[in-house]
Scaffold this active site. Structure first.
Site, PDB file in Angstrom:
ATOM      1  N   TYR A 247      58.724  71.152   7.965  1.00 47.73           N
ATOM      2  CA  TYR A 247      58.881  69.999   7.070  1.00 47.73           C
ATOM      3  C   TYR A 247      58.012  68.824   7.525  1.00 47.73           C
ATOM      4  O   TYR A 247      57.430  68.118   6.710  1.00 47.73           O
ATOM      5  CB  TYR A 247      60.355  69.584   7.017  1.00 47.73           C
ATOM      6  N   GLU A 248      57.918  68.623   8.834  1.00 44.51           N
ATOM      7  CA  GLU A 248      57.141  67.511   9.380  1.00 44.51           C
ATOM      8  C   GLU A 248      55.659  67.860   9.553  1.00 44.51           C
ATOM      9  O   GLU A 248      54.923  67.147  10.222  1.00 44.51           O
ATOM     10  CB  GLU A 248      57.762  67.038  10.705  1.00 44.51           C
TER      11      GLU A 248
ATOM     12  N   GLU B 204      67.196  62.522  18.594  1.00 45.19           N
ATOM     13  CA  GLU B 204      65.894  63.193  18.618  1.00 45.19           C
ATOM     14  C   GLU B 204      65.636  63.916  17.307  1.00 45.19           C
ATOM     15  O   GLU B 204      64.551  63.821  16.747  1.00 45.19           O
ATOM     16  CB  GLU B 204      65.823  64.171  19.794  1.00 45.19           C
TER      17      GLU B 204
ATOM     18  N   TYR C  83      68.823  67.261  11.124  1.00 45.94           N
ATOM     19  CA  TYR C  83      68.326  68.197  10.121  1.00 45.94           C
ATOM     20  C   TYR C  83      69.500  68.794   9.372  1.00 45.94           C
ATOM     21  O   TYR C  83      70.505  69.178   9.966  1.00 45.94           O
ATOM     22  CB  TYR C  83      67.513  69.311  10.787  1.00 45.94           C
ATOM     23  N   VAL C  84      69.323  68.875   8.064  1.00 41.92           N
ATOM     24  CA  VAL C  84      70.271  69.557   7.185  1.00 41.92           C
ATOM     25  C   VAL C  84      69.473  70.570   6.379  1.00 41.92           C
ATOM     26  O   VAL C  84      68.387  70.251   5.863  1.00 41.92           O
ATOM     27  CB  VAL C  84      70.992  68.559   6.249  1.00 41.92           C
TER      28      VAL C  84
ATOM     29  N   GLY D  56      72.468  66.511   0.306  1.00 44.29           N
ATOM     30  CA  GLY D  56      73.219  65.816  -0.734  1.00 44.29           C
ATOM     31  C   GLY D  56      74.710  66.101  -0.699  1.00 44.29           C
ATOM     32  O   GLY D  56      75.466  65.561  -1.503  1.00 44.29           O
TER      33      GLY D  56
ATOM     34  N   GLY E 165      76.571  65.519   2.046  1.00 43.11           N
ATOM     35  CA  GLY E 165      77.203  64.619   3.001  1.00 43.11           C
ATOM     36  C   GLY E 165      77.111  65.029   4.457  1.00 43.11           C
ATOM     37  O   GLY E 165      77.650  64.342   5.318  1.00 43.11           O
TER      38      GLY E 165
ATOM     39  N   TYR F 172      68.457  56.466   5.354  1.00 42.27           N
ATOM     40  CA  TYR F 172      68.842  55.656   6.508  1.00 42.27           C
ATOM     41  C   TYR F 172      69.123  54.212   6.103  1.00 42.27           C
ATOM     42  O   TYR F 172      70.084  53.601   6.570  1.00 42.27           O
ATOM     43  CB  TYR F 172      67.759  55.699   7.586  1.00 42.27           C
TER      44      TYR F 172
END
Length: 170
Positions: free
Chosen positions: A25-26, A84, A87-88, A94, A96, A132
């Protein structure tokens, strides 16, 4: 509903899989060098200094994780938590889980008298930044993250003897 619990040794494969997914993802798919043995040692070895918290759904399926450690504020005189990784899994976003993980870390900080929970986020990661900010977190606009790694770390660290010698000469 999210169930938050400390990670166990049995969670290591799921955590490592999510670390790899986060790296993809990053936009750093080949950057992860961590192994199950390395992760097991830092989380569950003789003197762990890194911690992992798991979010799972009501069926007991791991949906995300937070990997964190303590830092220290010289100004506040107390510890804080440095997050650090958070991740979900995409299919569970969405629901929670991320909020529950961060709220758990905030609760840990409050309970232990820590001054803060902090983390870094990539500037292009608008979904996370907005998430955030909605929780009440704010960017440290006047601060930049610096990192010494790779060849530069090796070259600079290799000269530690020279620095000690120069100090001893006074």
């Amino acid at each position: 509903m999210s169930v938050i619990r400390p990670a166990t040794v049995e969670d290591v494969p799921a955590i490592l899989r999510m670390i790899h997914d986060l790296a993809i993802y990053e936009k750093e798919p080949d950057a992860v060098k961590n192994t199950p043995a390395m992760l097991t040692e830092v989380l569950f070895g003789e003197n762990p200094r890194v911690y992992a918290t798991i979010a799972e759904n009501s069926a007991g399926t791991v949906q995300g994780f937070a990997l964190w450690f303590l830092n220290y504020s010289t100004w506040e005189g107390v510890h804080g938590i440095y997050l650090e990784d958070l991740y979900v899994v995409p299919d569970a976003r969405g629901e929670g889980h991320g909020k529950a993980l961060l709220q758990h870390l905030a609760g840990t900080a409050v309970e232990r008298g820590y001054a803060r929970v902090e983390w870094s986020v990539l500037n292009w990661n608008e979904p996370s930044i907005n998430f955030y900010k909605n929780l009440g977190a704010f960017p440290m606009e006047e601060w930049s993250t610096f990192r010494l790694t790779g060849d530069a770390l090796q070259a600079f660290g290799a000269n530690v003897g020279e620095a000690k010698e120069a100090l001893s000469r006074g």
